[in-house]
Design an enzyme around this catalytic site. Structure first.
Site, PDB file in Angstrom:
ATOM      1  N   GLN B 125       0.853  -1.187   0.000  1.00  0.00           N
ATOM      2  CA  GLN B 125       0.000   0.000   0.000  1.00  0.00           C
ATOM      3  C   GLN B 125       0.886   1.233   0.000  1.00  0.00           C
ATOM      4  OE1 GLN B 125      -1.789   1.288   3.682  1.00  0.00           O
ATOM      5  NE2 GLN B 125      -3.787   1.439   2.708  1.00  0.00           N
ATOM      6  N   GLY B 126       0.934   1.920  -1.111  1.00  0.00           N
ATOM      7  CA  GLY B 126       1.823   3.071  -1.215  1.00  0.00           C
ATOM      8  C   GLY B 126       1.087   4.370  -0.963  1.00  0.00           C
ATOM      9  N   TYR B 127       0.722   4.568   0.270  1.00  0.00           N
ATOM     10  CA  TYR B 127       0.030   5.801   0.637  1.00  0.00           C
ATOM     11  C   TYR B 127       0.983   6.746   1.377  1.00  0.00           C
ATOM     12  CZ  TYR B 127      -4.655   3.904  -0.494  1.00  0.00           C
ATOM     13  OH  TYR B 127      -5.760   3.398  -1.121  1.00  0.00           O
ATOM     14  N   SER B 162       3.832  -1.866   4.664  1.00  0.00           N
ATOM     15  CA  SER B 162       3.794  -3.199   5.281  1.00  0.00           C
ATOM     16  C   SER B 162       4.034  -4.252   4.214  1.00  0.00           C
ATOM     17  CB  SER B 162       2.429  -3.449   5.924  1.00  0.00           C
ATOM     18  OG  SER B 162       2.239  -2.565   6.985  1.00  0.00           O
ATOM     19  N   GLU B 248     -20.428  -8.141   2.352  1.00  0.00           N
ATOM     20  CA  GLU B 248     -19.767  -9.258   3.022  1.00  0.00           C
ATOM     21  C   GLU B 248     -18.595  -8.779   3.875  1.00  0.00           C
ATOM     22  OE1 GLU B 248     -21.085 -13.006   0.332  1.00  0.00           O
ATOM     23  OE2 GLU B 248     -18.957 -12.688   0.615  1.00  0.00           O
TER      24      GLU B 248
HETATM   25  C1  LIG Z   1       2.647  -1.123  11.720  1.00  0.00           C
HETATM   26  C2  LIG Z   1       2.369  -0.079  10.691  1.00  0.00           C
HETATM   27  C3  LIG Z   1       2.090  -0.460   9.391  1.00  0.00           C
HETATM   28  C4  LIG Z   1       1.847   0.492   8.403  1.00  0.00           C
HETATM   29  N1  LIG Z   1       1.621   0.083   7.123  1.00  0.00           N
HETATM   30  C5  LIG Z   1       1.466   1.001   6.128  1.00  0.00           C
HETATM   31  C6  LIG Z   1       1.317   0.622   4.767  1.00  0.00           C
HETATM   32  O1  LIG Z   1       1.335  -0.566   4.442  1.00  0.00           O
HETATM   33  N2  LIG Z   1       1.202   1.570   3.831  1.00  0.00           N
HETATM   34  C7  LIG Z   1       1.171   2.895   4.138  1.00  0.00           C
HETATM   35  O2  LIG Z   1       1.015   3.709   3.243  1.00  0.00           O
HETATM   36  N3  LIG Z   1       1.308   3.314   5.424  1.00  0.00           N
HETATM   37  C8  LIG Z   1       1.455   2.381   6.431  1.00  0.00           C
HETATM   38  N4  LIG Z   1       1.628   2.805   7.736  1.00  0.00           N
HETATM   39  C9  LIG Z   1       1.678   4.227   8.000  1.00  0.00           C
HETATM   40  C10 LIG Z   1       0.470   4.753   8.757  1.00  0.00           C
HETATM   41  O3  LIG Z   1      -0.664   4.760   7.950  1.00  0.00           O
HETATM   42  C11 LIG Z   1       0.840   6.145   9.241  1.00  0.00           C
HETATM   43  O4  LIG Z   1       1.937   6.015  10.114  1.00  0.00           O
HETATM   44  C12 LIG Z   1      -0.306   6.815   9.958  1.00  0.00           C
HETATM   45  O5  LIG Z   1      -1.319   7.152   9.054  1.00  0.00           O
HETATM   46  C13 LIG Z   1       0.145   8.056  10.744  1.00  0.00           C
HETATM   47  O6  LIG Z   1       0.891   8.917   9.947  1.00  0.00           O
HETATM   48  P1  LIG Z   1       2.329   9.450  10.434  1.00  0.00           P
HETATM   49  O7  LIG Z   1       3.131   8.267  10.814  1.00  0.00           O
HETATM   50  O8  LIG Z   1       2.841  10.338   9.397  1.00  0.00           O
HETATM   51  O9  LIG Z   1       2.028  10.257  11.734  1.00  0.00           O
HETATM   52  P2  LIG Z   1       1.509  11.760  11.816  1.00  0.00           P
HETATM   53  O10 LIG Z   1       0.406  11.972  10.867  1.00  0.00           O
HETATM   54  O11 LIG Z   1       2.686  12.682  11.756  1.00  0.00           O
HETATM   55  O12 LIG Z   1       0.898  11.748  13.278  1.00  0.00           O
HETATM   56  C14 LIG Z   1       1.706  11.900  14.448  1.00  0.00           C
HETATM   57  C15 LIG Z   1       0.777  12.154  15.616  1.00  0.00           C
HETATM   58  O13 LIG Z   1       0.016  13.329  15.372  1.00  0.00           O
HETATM   59  C16 LIG Z   1      -1.361  13.038  15.472  1.00  0.00           C
HETATM   60  N5  LIG Z   1      -2.086  13.836  14.486  1.00  0.00           N
HETATM   61  C17 LIG Z   1      -1.790  14.052  13.188  1.00  0.00           C
HETATM   62  N6  LIG Z   1      -2.723  14.798  12.613  1.00  0.00           N
HETATM   63  C18 LIG Z   1      -3.654  15.048  13.557  1.00  0.00           C
HETATM   64  C19 LIG Z   1      -4.881  15.765  13.586  1.00  0.00           C
HETATM   65  N7  LIG Z   1      -5.383  16.371  12.516  1.00  0.00           N
HETATM   66  N8  LIG Z   1      -5.562  15.793  14.738  1.00  0.00           N
HETATM   67  C20 LIG Z   1      -5.084  15.182  15.846  1.00  0.00           C
HETATM   68  N9  LIG Z   1      -3.952  14.507  15.885  1.00  0.00           N
HETATM   69  C21 LIG Z   1      -3.229  14.451  14.746  1.00  0.00           C
HETATM   70  C22 LIG Z   1      -1.500  11.550  15.199  1.00  0.00           C
HETATM   71  O14 LIG Z   1      -2.644  11.008  15.808  1.00  0.00           O
HETATM   72  C23 LIG Z   1      -0.244  11.016  15.807  1.00  0.00           C
HETATM   73  O15 LIG Z   1      -0.476  10.842  17.184  1.00  0.00           O
HETATM   74  C24 LIG Z   1       1.867   1.865   8.740  1.00  0.00           C
HETATM   75  C25 LIG Z   1       2.158   2.257  10.047  1.00  0.00           C
HETATM   76  C26 LIG Z   1       2.414   1.306  11.017  1.00  0.00           C
HETATM   77  C27 LIG Z   1       2.723   1.756  12.405  1.00  0.00           C
END
Ligand SMILES: Cc1cc2nc3c(=O)[nH]c(=O)nc-3n(C[C@H](O)[C@H](O)[C@H](O)COP(=O)(O)OP(=O)(O)OC[C@H]3O[C@@H](n4cnc5c(N)ncnc54)[C@H](O)[C@@H]3O)c2cc1C
Lengths: 331, 403
Positions: B125-127, B162, B248
């Site tokens: 998943q390249g998000y 992941s 489903e």
């Molecule tokens: C085990 C694991 C597997 C993952 N697998 C994938 C994957 O396969 N593909 C992929 O694309 N990504 C993946 N991710 C990434 C994951 O989706 C992101 O880490 C997540 O969306 C948070 O983004 P960030 O790490 O940039 O944190 P940030 O967005 O920088 O957040 C840091 C902190 O700030 C808080 N925060 C940020 N914005 C707000 C807001 N508007 N209001 C309140 N609080 C806020 C967050 O809650 C968090 O506590 C994975 C992450 C983990 C830990």
């Protein structure tokens, strides 16, 4: 598979909610709280006119789930009257073999005779001065039906203003023994009471959450509705997260009781313990979310706070029921 | 209320059982590639039977069954009971296939769905990007059309992918319209990860793991993908990424992971000799209140899904409830394992000890619970969603790009 409410069940809740909205608005609750009565005849009669008194009669086609749905709305409205005792008294009397007790059945189901629940372990009884009968449920001693005339009743200043209490004294052999301690009905009635208290707590917790959300949408500070601020938004989200999923716990406990599933006693204990915790947390959070207005008598949140404290202590604390649940699980 | 599935479902259960007793388990002597081949054949048979890949048309390798959440649940239960393999897991089945079914072109469906279902294609998943996590719509990895308009040329970086080390393909969000408003300049692309313009590097997780379950980062340096692999319209990728499987979906089986974990926690308390402590018993029962709320709410969601009714805001709460309950379990587990936590679990980061797993294995779960509170939408974002979509509170003005 069906594990959500039928339109019929939702209609029962709507009818009860509508009736209480007409007969038990906040002004009525305020007036009652400041008065000296144990009982509000008008709202009681209106509720009983819906036919809910007989929900737990074995031939009603309904069951503990419907009774719980009604108690939930009563909790929402902080309604007065010994609804839980009344519902259980009908079940107890109808299932007993005692002809004299059965003579009360119609009056109880119709609400013209009022029965209050007496917890075997407690000195206090809500709504005692309005009761014609006391249903004593004691896991260790069985179930008795006692005429109010055969008990001593001494009102005390009550903290839960929606459910004024009295000290009630009853001789151990007073009235009619309906079920012995060993009779399965004794435990079933005690379990049912727990589920109905859990339902009351669910309704109350939902009510204070709804009040808080509504307030957060309309109250403005810093030029914005306070519900836009994330700190408060997250607190409200947590209240909802605490309350909404717990609803299914009450449903399951009622369903398990109705279906006489083996885990029904444990489900009742878990529901009572969990929901009473939820209720106290929700009312505390609600007062905080409202700020100063939440701390006023006038606004009324305290009625639910007091009721949460009542529900929590009534029929055994969360810790006591969790200890039972642990033992029942064989841990 | 009625938790039984009804006569028709029980008759169907008998059919599923009969099928399983004929075809599963594999002969005990099968190993390695032979076992793999057996599993593959079994899945094909099960699909033919209408058990697996029910929502997928036959021409793409599915069994094309009418939507029936009860049957789907019966199948799940029986397969779990028999420990028979279900559908291949992962992003491919969860995300790529449903997205393609709803938004993909004929060519894309033909090219990717069968290969994914059969386990040949593994999707990352390249998000997320280093600068774009919660604010996903801010992605900056660029996509530009080649001079002849036949290919997208991709430059930038993705992170936290992941299973990225095993992935053969990726679905990704790339910015193709730098001047458009942030939600309208993103395109959803599929890409083959086996090409010269792509570098991947494993990222070691806090659990120490670097193996199959860990994530990695990707660098794109003029990587290419055909324009025909673009899903949905150019610039509409954000909306494509919102696509989810609508049928489903509710699953009791899927929800009861928490229940199984709780049962293990009780076992742990016994194993370490502390189950008789009143405080431990109380704490366990407190946590169980949430575990049961989660389980029965999943029944409720399932029941509503089967009846085609809306379950309301509780659907938005399940992830956060799971996360929070997982945290509570982890806290108690940490207390219960005490000194056992000084020992690294088996296999962790290649440094753990060998041999049977003891109470120290809980360190994996304790740290895993932290990952759950981030992956797939951080807990604060979940709180926003509950508050705004569930309770109707006014939207945070700064926040329009949450995932
Ligand atoms: C085990 C694991 C597997 C993952 N697998 C994938 C994957 O396969 N593909 C992929 O694309 N990504 C993946 N991710 C990434 C994951 O989706 C992101 O880490 C997540 O969306 C948070 O983004 P960030 O790490 O940039 O944190 P940030 O967005 O920088 O957040 C840091 C902190 O700030 C808080 N925060 C940020 N914005 C707000 C807001 N508007 N209001 C309140 N609080 C806020 C967050 O809650 C968090 O506590 C994975 C992450 C983990 C830990």
């Amino acid at each position: 598979m069906h594990f959500h409410l039928t339109p019929e069940q939702t209609a029962i809740q709507d009818a009860v909610r509508g009736t209480l909205a007409d007969h038990w608005p906040m002004e009525r609750l305020h007036a009652f709280a400041d008065g000296a009565d144990d009982f509000d005849r008008a709202s009681w009669d209106a509720l009983m006119a819906l036919g809910i008194g007989g929900l737990l009669a074995p031939d009603s086609g309904m069951g503990l789930l419907e009774a719980a749905l009604v108690c939930e709305i009563a909790g929402e409205a902080a309604a007065p009257g010994p609804l839980i005792g009344q519902l259980l008294a009908v079940a107890a009397v109808a299932c007993s073999g005692d002809a004299a007790a059965k003579a009360h059945l119609d009056g109880l189901a119709g609400g013209t005779k009022v029965a209050a629940l007496v917890d075997g372990g407690s000195a206090y009884v809500a709504c005692a001065r309005a009761a014609d009968l006391f249903l004593i449920v004691d896991r260790a001693a069985g179930v008795r039906l006692v005429a109010a005339a055969d008990a001593t009743i001494e009102a005390v200043p009550a903290s839960d203003r929606s459910r004024p209490v009295s000290k009630v004294g009853v001789a151990a052999d007073a009235g009619t023994a309906l079920f012995a301690a060993s009779d399965p009905m004794t435990a079933r009635l005690a379990d049912a009471a727990l589920v109905l208290v859990a339902a009351d707590a669910l309704g109350g917790a939902q009510k204070v959450t709804d009040m808080s959300v509504a307030y957060a949408k309309e109250r403005e500070q810093f030029g914005q509705p306070i519900g836009r601020f994330q700190g408060l938004k997250h607190q409200l989200a947590h209240m909802a997260l605490d309350v909404e999923p717990a609803r299914a716990l009450v449903w399951y406990a009622a369903y398990a009781w109705d279906s006489q599933l083996p885990d029904a006693p444990r489900a009742a204990a878990m529901a009572k313990a969990h929901l009473c915790d939820v209720y106290v947390r929700a009312t505390r959070a609600a007062v905080a979310a409202h700020g100063g207005i939440g701390y006023t008598w006038e606004y009324g949140l305290h009625y639910w706070f007091r009721r949460a404290a009542f529900d929590r202590a009534w029929l055994g604390s969360p810790a006591a029921h969790r200890a039972r649940a642990a033992a029942l699980a064989g841990w | 209320m009625d938790l039984s599935y009804g006569e028709a479902a029980e008759a169907y259960r008998a059919e599923v059982r009969a099928f399983l007793s004929l075809h599963w388990p594999p002969p005990a002597e099968l190993r390695g590639p032979d076992l793999k081949a057996f599993v593959r054949t079994f899945r094909a048979l099960a699909t033919e039977q209408g058990h697996l890949y029910r929502a997928i048309p036959k021409q793409y390798g599915g069994s094309e069954q009418p939507v029936d959440v009860i049957r789907a649940q019966v199948i799940r239960e029986e397969y779990q009971r028999a420990r028979a393999p279900m559908e291949v897991g992962g992003n491919g089945m969860n995300m790529t296939v449903p997205t393609l079914l709803e938004k993909g072109s004929e060519e894309q469906k033909a090219l990717f769905i069968r290969a994914t279902v059969e386990g040949d294609y593994i999707w990352g998943q390249g998000y997320s990007e280093p600068g774009s996590g919660s604010d996903l719509a801010s992605v900056r990895t660029r996509g530009e059309l080649s001079a002849d308009g036949s290919k997208w040329i991709i430059n930038g970086q993705k992170i936290w992918t992941s299973q990225g080390m095993q992935a053969t393909h990726m679905f990704m969000l790339v910015r193709t319209e730098p001047d458009a408003p942030k939600h309208d300049g993103i395109t959803y692309l599929l890409i083959d990860l086996d090409q010269p313009g792509i570098t991947r590097r494993p990222i070691r997780q806090m659990t120490g793991e670097e193996g199959d379950h860990t994530f990695c980062e990707f660098f794109f340096d003029n990587a290419e993908t055909p324009v025909s692999w673009q899903v949905g319209a150019r610039g509409q990728g954000w909306y494509v990424s919102r696509t989810t499987l609508k049928h489903e979906r509710a699953s009791i089986g899927g929800a009861d992971g928490l229940g199984r974990q709780f049962a293990k926690l009780v076992e742990l308390a016994k194993e370490v000799g502390r189950i008789d402590e009143p405080l431990v018993r109380d704490r366990l029962a407190q946590i169980e209140g949430f575990v049961l709320s989660h389980r029965y709410s999943s029944y409720r969601l399932f029941s509503c899904a089967a009846a085609g009714e809306d379950a309301g805001p509780v659907a938005l709460m399940m992830k956060l409830l799971l996360t929070e309950t997982g945290h509570e379990m982890a806290l108690l587990a940490q207390e219960l394992i005490g000194e056992h936590g000084f020992v690294e679990p088996v296999g962790a980061g290649g440094r753990g000890h060998r041999g049977p797993r003891g109470p120290e294995k809980w360190m994996d779960q304790i740290m895993g619970s932290l990952g759950n509170s981030i992956a797939g939408g951080a807990s604060n974002i979940q709180r926003n969603i509950i508050g705004e979509r569930g309770l109707g509170l006014p939207r945070d003005l700064a926040m329009s790009g949450e995932r």
